[in-house]
Structure formats: structure tokens, C-alpha cells
Design a protein around this motif. Structure first.
Motif, mmCIF file in Angstrom:
data_model
loop_
_atom_site.group_PDB
_atom_site.id
_atom_site.type_symbol
_atom_site.label_atom_id
_atom_site.label_comp_id
_atom_site.label_asym_id
_atom_site.label_seq_id
_atom_site.Cartn_x
_atom_site.Cartn_y
_atom_site.Cartn_z
ATOM 1 N N LEU A 197 0.876 -1.389 0.093
ATOM 2 C CA LEU A 197 0.003 0.021 0.233
ATOM 3 C C LEU A 197 0.845 1.338 -0.011
ATOM 4 N N LEU A 198 1.767 1.372 0.745
ATOM 5 C CA LEU A 198 2.635 2.565 0.988
ATOM 6 C C LEU A 198 3.527 2.631 -0.494
ATOM 7 N N ILE A 199 3.894 1.736 -1.049
ATOM 8 C CA ILE A 199 4.839 1.788 -2.181
ATOM 9 C C ILE A 199 3.779 2.078 -3.295
ATOM 10 N N GLY A 200 2.704 1.593 -3.551
ATOM 11 C CA GLY A 200 1.772 1.664 -4.545
ATOM 12 C C GLY A 200 0.872 3.127 -4.421
ATOM 13 N N LEU A 201 0.681 3.624 -3.037
ATOM 14 C CA LEU A 201 0.370 5.060 -3.217
ATOM 15 C C LEU A 201 1.425 5.903 -3.530
ATOM 16 N N SER A 202 2.576 5.708 -3.070
ATOM 17 C CA SER A 202 3.773 6.691 -3.265
ATOM 18 C C SER A 202 3.999 6.816 -4.893
ATOM 19 N N VAL A 203 4.056 5.738 -5.589
ATOM 20 C CA VAL A 203 4.257 5.737 -7.043
ATOM 21 C C VAL A 203 3.001 6.457 -7.667
ATOM 22 N N ASN A 204 1.766 5.970 -7.382
ATOM 23 C CA ASN A 204 0.681 6.779 -7.896
ATOM 24 C C ASN A 204 0.856 8.156 -7.476
ATOM 25 N N SER A 205 1.259 8.665 -6.387
ATOM 26 C CA SER A 205 1.085 10.116 -5.907
ATOM 27 C C SER A 205 2.189 10.785 -6.920
ATOM 28 N N ILE A 206 3.528 10.020 -7.241
ATOM 29 C CA ILE A 206 4.563 10.554 -8.295
ATOM 30 C C ILE A 206 3.972 10.737 -9.734
ATOM 31 N N PHE A 207 3.145 9.654 -10.064
ATOM 32 C CA PHE A 207 2.689 9.917 -11.557
ATOM 33 C C PHE A 207 1.627 10.912 -11.579
ATOM 34 N N PHE A 208 0.845 11.062 -10.403
ATOM 35 C CA PHE A 208 -0.168 11.979 -10.558
ATOM 36 C C PHE A 208 0.465 13.602 -10.609
ATOM 37 N N LEU A 209 1.717 13.711 -9.721
ATOM 38 C CA LEU A 209 2.285 15.005 -9.759
ATOM 39 C C LEU A 209 3.044 15.405 -11.172
ATOM 40 N N LEU A 210 3.594 14.135 -11.700
ATOM 41 C CA LEU A 210 4.119 14.194 -12.907
ATOM 42 C C LEU A 210 3.083 14.744 -14.020
ATOM 43 N N MET A 211 2.001 14.073 -14.184
ATOM 44 C CA MET A 211 1.065 14.470 -15.017
ATOM 45 C C MET A 211 0.447 15.746 -14.524
ATOM 46 N N TYR A 212 0.246 16.393 -13.436
ATOM 47 C CA TYR A 212 -0.065 17.472 -13.197
ATOM 48 C C TYR A 212 1.034 18.742 -13.829
ATOM 49 N N LEU A 213 2.311 18.366 -13.505
ATOM 50 C CA LEU A 213 3.349 19.381 -14.049
ATOM 51 C C LEU A 213 3.242 19.039 -15.635
ATOM 52 N N ASP A 214 2.970 17.908 -16.231
ATOM 53 C CA ASP A 214 2.702 18.227 -17.690
ATOM 54 C C ASP A 214 1.482 18.710 -18.298
ATOM 55 N N VAL A 215 0.449 18.587 -17.788
ATOM 56 C CA VAL A 215 -0.755 19.162 -18.088
ATOM 57 C C VAL A 215 -1.067 20.392 -17.701
ATOM 58 N N TYR A 216 -0.644 20.841 -16.403
ATOM 59 C CA TYR A 216 -1.265 22.012 -16.012
ATOM 60 C C TYR A 216 -0.058 23.253 -15.675
ATOM 61 N N ILE A 217 1.380 22.909 -15.750
ATOM 62 C CA ILE A 217 2.340 23.570 -15.586
ATOM 63 C C ILE A 217 2.646 23.728 -16.889
ATOM 64 N N ASN A 218 3.258 22.760 -17.679
ATOM 65 C CA ASN A 218 3.606 22.769 -18.725
ATOM 66 C C ASN A 218 2.743 23.144 -20.056
ATOM 67 N N LYS A 219 1.328 23.058 -19.961
ATOM 68 C CA LYS A 219 0.269 23.318 -20.664
ATOM 69 C C LYS A 219 0.329 22.191 -21.984
ATOM 70 N N ASN A 220 0.898 21.093 -21.586
ATOM 71 C CA ASN A 220 0.656 20.001 -22.932
ATOM 72 C C ASN A 220 -0.503 19.493 -22.759
ATOM 73 N N LEU A 221 -1.123 19.521 -23.941
ATOM 74 C CA LEU A 221 -2.600 18.773 -24.081
ATOM 75 C C LEU A 221 -2.498 17.641 -25.276
ATOM 76 N N GLU A 222 -1.366 17.583 -25.787
ATOM 77 C CA GLU A 222 -0.984 16.419 -26.867
ATOM 78 C C GLU A 222 -0.595 15.269 -26.209
ATOM 79 N N SER A 223 -1.335 14.126 -26.539
ATOM 80 C CA SER A 223 -1.067 13.029 -25.684
ATOM 81 C C SER A 223 0.343 12.282 -26.322
ATOM 82 N N TRP A 224 1.081 11.824 -25.538
ATOM 83 C CA TRP A 224 2.450 11.327 -25.752
ATOM 84 C C TRP A 224 2.523 10.109 -24.762
ATOM 85 N N TRP A 225 3.818 9.162 -25.094
ATOM 86 C CA TRP A 225 3.873 8.004 -24.524
ATOM 87 C C TRP A 225 3.663 8.043 -22.947
ATOM 88 N N PHE A 226 4.121 9.073 -22.326
ATOM 89 C CA PHE A 226 3.895 9.140 -20.604
ATOM 90 C C PHE A 226 2.573 9.003 -20.354
#
Length: 177
Positions: free
Chosen positions: A100-129
Motif C-alpha cells: 500500500l505504501l509503495i503503491g500510493l507513493s508511486v501513484n502520487s508521483i505519477f499524479f504529480l508528473l501528470m499535473y506538471l505536464d498538463v497544468y504547468i507545461n500546458k501540454n494537451l497533446e497525448s504522448w507515451w507518458f
């Protein structure tokens, strides 16, 4: 985002929420039959069920800003804190706790990376990540549910943890020259 297109965004969310609910009900059933009287497992499955029910897509309208990925990261970090607080009171864990700890930690890292990609970098084009994110988060959710039900170290994470702990302990005790 193949999975979201194939299954629908809401059905994956509902499936995760339902799976954690079923894991909690299973642990209540096992606990009540006196097969396994492990309060840590019961409490962990309760915390996960509450967390995934409260953060379901249905409830994201409670978010003030349209930053869903950031909200999910905060929810996962809050769930990690709730699990840590529960551990501090009970003082023992089950094999599923590490998952649970590892799963939630990895998920939260993915969520933060998606937030950076979509909201900070304003990327709206789908890519491999985005595909890696979608696949990984759902697989990790599934593995956490399985961990709550079987309560075994089925991926060998505890063995890896022991090896890393021994490695760090021996490196600290050996003098450096």
C-alpha cells in the motif's frame, strides 16, 4: 489513453472504488470468522476503501480548482499519512502494508508528473507518458487490492526491502578509507 477510451474513464474509477470496497468486506468477513484476526489488515483496507470512495471521479467536483491530478496526489499522500498514523497506534503491519505504501507513493508521483505536464507545461497533446501513466496507475491499484485480499508478499517486495536494509546497515558499519 487507450484504457480510458476502451473502458471509459468513469468505469475504471468505479472499478477501483468497488475493488477496495470488496477487499474491505472480504477482510471483515475473514475477521468475523476468526480465520485471521489481524486488525492492521482490517484497518488498512478500511482506510483504502474510504480514501478511494472519497476521491472517486464522482467527488472531484468538490475540487475548487480544475487540478484533478494535483488533488489525487494530495489524496494519496493523505492516505499514506493515515496509514502511518494507524501503524503508529497498532505498532505492527501485515505484508500488504508495504504494498500500500509503495503503491500510493508511486501513484502520487505519477499524479504529480501528470499535473506538471498538463497544468504547468500546458501540454494537451497525448504522448507515451500518458499511456504509461494510465496503465501504471490502474495496475498499481489492482496490485494494492490483491495485496489486501491475499495478504502475501507475492512480488517479493519484503525480500528486496530486507536486502536493501542489510546492504545499508553493512555500508554504515564498514569504515571508509
Amino acid at each position: 489513453m487507450f484504457l480510458a477510451e476502451f473502458f471509459g474513464l468513469f468505469s475504471l474509477s468505479a472499478f477501483s472504488m468497488w475493488a477496495f470496497l470488496m477487499a474491505f468486506f472480504f477482510n471483515i468477513f475473514v475477521y468475523s470468522l476468526d480465520v485471521k484476526r489481524d486488525t492492521t489488515l482490517l484497518l488498512s483496507s478500511f482506510i483504502m476503501m474510504i480514501s478511494y470512495t472519497a476521491t472517486d471521479y464522482i467527488f472531484t467536483w468538490l475540487s475548487y480548482y480544475d487540478t484533478t491530478y494535483f488533488d489525487w496526489a494530495i489524496y494519496d499522500i493523505s492516505t499514506i499519512l493515515c496509514l502511518a498514523i494507524a501503524f503508529s497506534f497498532i505498532k505492527k503491519t501485515t505484508p500488504s502494508f508495504l504494498y500500500l505504501l509503495i503503491g500510493l507513493s508511486v501513484n502520487s508521483i505519477f499524479f504529480l508528473l501528470m499535473y506538471l505536464d498538463v497544468y504547468i507545461n500546458k501540454n494537451l497533446e497525448s504522448w507515451w507518458f500518458w499511456s504509461v501513466y494510465q496503465f501504471s496507475v490502474n495496475i498499481i491499484d489492482f496490485l494494492m487490492v490483491v495485496a489486501l485480499i491475499v495478504d502475501r508478499d507475492f512480488l517479493g517486495l519484503h525480500g528486496i526491502k530486507r536486502k536493501l536494509t542489510r546492504l545499508f546497515k553493512t555500508s554504515k558499519t564498514q569504515p571508509t578509507t
